[in-house]
Design a protein around this motif. Structure first.
Motif, PDB file in Angstrom:
ATOM      1  N   PRO A   1       0.797  -1.216  -0.012  1.00  0.00           N
ATOM      2  CA  PRO A   1       0.027  -0.156  -0.024  1.00  0.00           C
ATOM      3  C   PRO A   1       0.651   1.242   0.178  1.00  0.00           C
ATOM      4  N   LYS A   2       0.459   2.190  -0.888  1.00  0.00           N
ATOM      5  CA  LYS A   2       1.213   3.452  -0.657  1.00  0.00           C
ATOM      6  C   LYS A   2       0.656   4.364   0.263  1.00  0.00           C
TER       7      LYS A   2
ATOM      8  N   ARG B   1      -3.700  12.405  -0.747  1.00  0.00           N
ATOM      9  CA  ARG B   1      -4.354  11.770  -1.880  1.00  0.00           C
ATOM     10  C   ARG B   1      -4.010  12.431  -3.132  1.00  0.00           C
TER      11      ARG B   1
ATOM     12  N   GLY C   1      -1.193  10.926  -4.751  1.00  0.00           N
ATOM     13  CA  GLY C   1      -1.487   9.475  -5.657  1.00  0.00           C
ATOM     14  C   GLY C   1      -1.378   8.516  -4.386  1.00  0.00           C
TER      15      GLY C   1
ATOM     16  N   ASP D   1      -2.801   5.801  -1.398  1.00  0.00           N
ATOM     17  CA  ASP D   1      -3.941   5.355  -1.224  1.00  0.00           C
ATOM     18  C   ASP D   1      -4.401   4.991   0.290  1.00  0.00           C
ATOM     19  N   THR D   2      -3.359   5.482   1.279  1.00  0.00           N
ATOM     20  CA  THR D   2      -3.549   5.029   2.620  1.00  0.00           C
ATOM     21  C   THR D   2      -2.862   6.020   3.507  1.00  0.00           C
TER      22      THR D   2
ATOM     23  N   LYS E   1      -8.402   4.801   4.283  1.00  0.00           N
ATOM     24  CA  LYS E   1      -8.337   4.642   3.097  1.00  0.00           C
ATOM     25  C   LYS E   1      -8.734   6.123   2.221  1.00  0.00           C
TER      26      LYS E   1
ATOM     27  N   PRO F   1      -9.560   8.663  -0.981  1.00  0.00           N
ATOM     28  CA  PRO F   1     -10.259   8.644  -2.408  1.00  0.00           C
ATOM     29  C   PRO F   1      -8.874   9.163  -3.339  1.00  0.00           C
ATOM     30  N   GLN F   2      -9.489   8.618  -4.452  1.00  0.00           N
ATOM     31  CA  GLN F   2      -8.267   9.148  -5.483  1.00  0.00           C
ATOM     32  C   GLN F   2      -8.505  10.773  -5.564  1.00  0.00           C
ATOM     33  N   GLU F   3      -7.174  11.199  -6.351  1.00  0.00           N
ATOM     34  CA  GLU F   3      -7.016  12.520  -6.343  1.00  0.00           C
ATOM     35  C   GLU F   3      -8.281  13.026  -7.508  1.00  0.00           C
TER      36      GLU F   3
END
Length: 250
Positions: free
Chosen positions: A122-123, A153, A156, A158-159, A194, A196-198
């Motif tokens: 996980p990033k 976020r 990029g 995700d956590t 977690k 959300p995406q940018e």
């Protein structure tokens, strides 16, 4: 209950010390609730750079002994705090701060990003922060956490995660309120959020916030300059009046 301070891996490496247990509750890191807390609708959070090292050190060195222990997970002395500040990697990580009208750094956050050579997985980014005792209960800790979420976020990732002592109910509450899953293991807890995406909206939000905070800082600088000039004029006037008074007596 105070907000948790979260010690990052970068914190421990920069301090030149062995890895301690997960960091504990940090009065220095956040918001001790008052009877009637008042939260500002907007808090200018400025991105810090290497030229702010002295202000960062001043902020951390101002923390009481107990706060230092809770912030870093060990009884950090002055020299260890200075090593941590000197070791901050502004190219990889992000450091944020809140300044008061006198340009005193009253709240600080360190968002540590994964190293380039980190194993696949996980990033994730790790959050740590501190707030001076005199300004707690104003929402600075929660706003720093939200600010870090936005930046992570937009990088990029995700956590976002924290380590804290289980008694750090305030920080764990903030994490849960943001949607984090908290896992307790005896006296220590971990919270994973977690992200959300940018989006274009998140990018614009970050850009506008950074611009407004930079403008706020510049205005405070100008205000301090004007105050300094006025103080100097006042001192000159007082000196002239004193000399005139002595001359009249003579």
């Amino acid at each position: 209950m105070p907000i948790a301070s979260v010690t990052t891996g970068a914190d421990r490496l920069a301090a030149g010390l062995p890895a301690p247990p997960a960091s504990g509750p940090v009065p220095a890191g956040g918001d001790a609730p008052h009877n009637t807390p008042q939260y500002a609708p907007w808090i200018p959070i400025r991105s810090l750079s290497p030229r702010h090292r002295d202000r960062i050190a001043t902020h951390l060195l101002a923390l009481p002994e107990r706060d230092r222990y809770l912030r870093f997970g060990y009884a950090a002395g002055d020299a260890q705090i200075q090593r941590y500040v000197d070791g901050l990697d502004f190219d990889r990580d992000e450091v944020f701060g809140v300044f008061n009208r006198r340009l005193v750094l009253i709240a600080l956050a360190h968002l540590a990003y994964p190293r380039p050579d980190q194993a696949a997985g996980p990033k994730a980014a790790e959050f740590g922060g501190s707030v001076l005792p005199t300004v707690r209960g104003r929402g600075y800790g929660a706003r720093l956490f939200e600010h870090a979420m936005l930046h992570a976020r937009n990088r990029g990732l995700d956590t976002m995660f924290i380590h804290a002592l289980s008694e750090n109910t305030t920080m764990l509450h903030i994490a849960r309120r943001a949607g984090a899953v908290v896992q307790r293991d005896g006296s220590e807890s971990e919270a994973f959020l977690k992200l959300p995406q940018e989006t274009l909206a998140s990018r614009v939000e970050q850009w506008v916030g950074e611009g407004a905070a930079a403008l706020d800082y510049q205005l405070k600088q100008q205000s301090r300059l004007v105050d300094g000039v006025l103080d100097m004029i006042g001192e000159v006037r007082q000196g002239v009046s004193s000399r005139l008074g002595r001359a009249a007596k003579d």
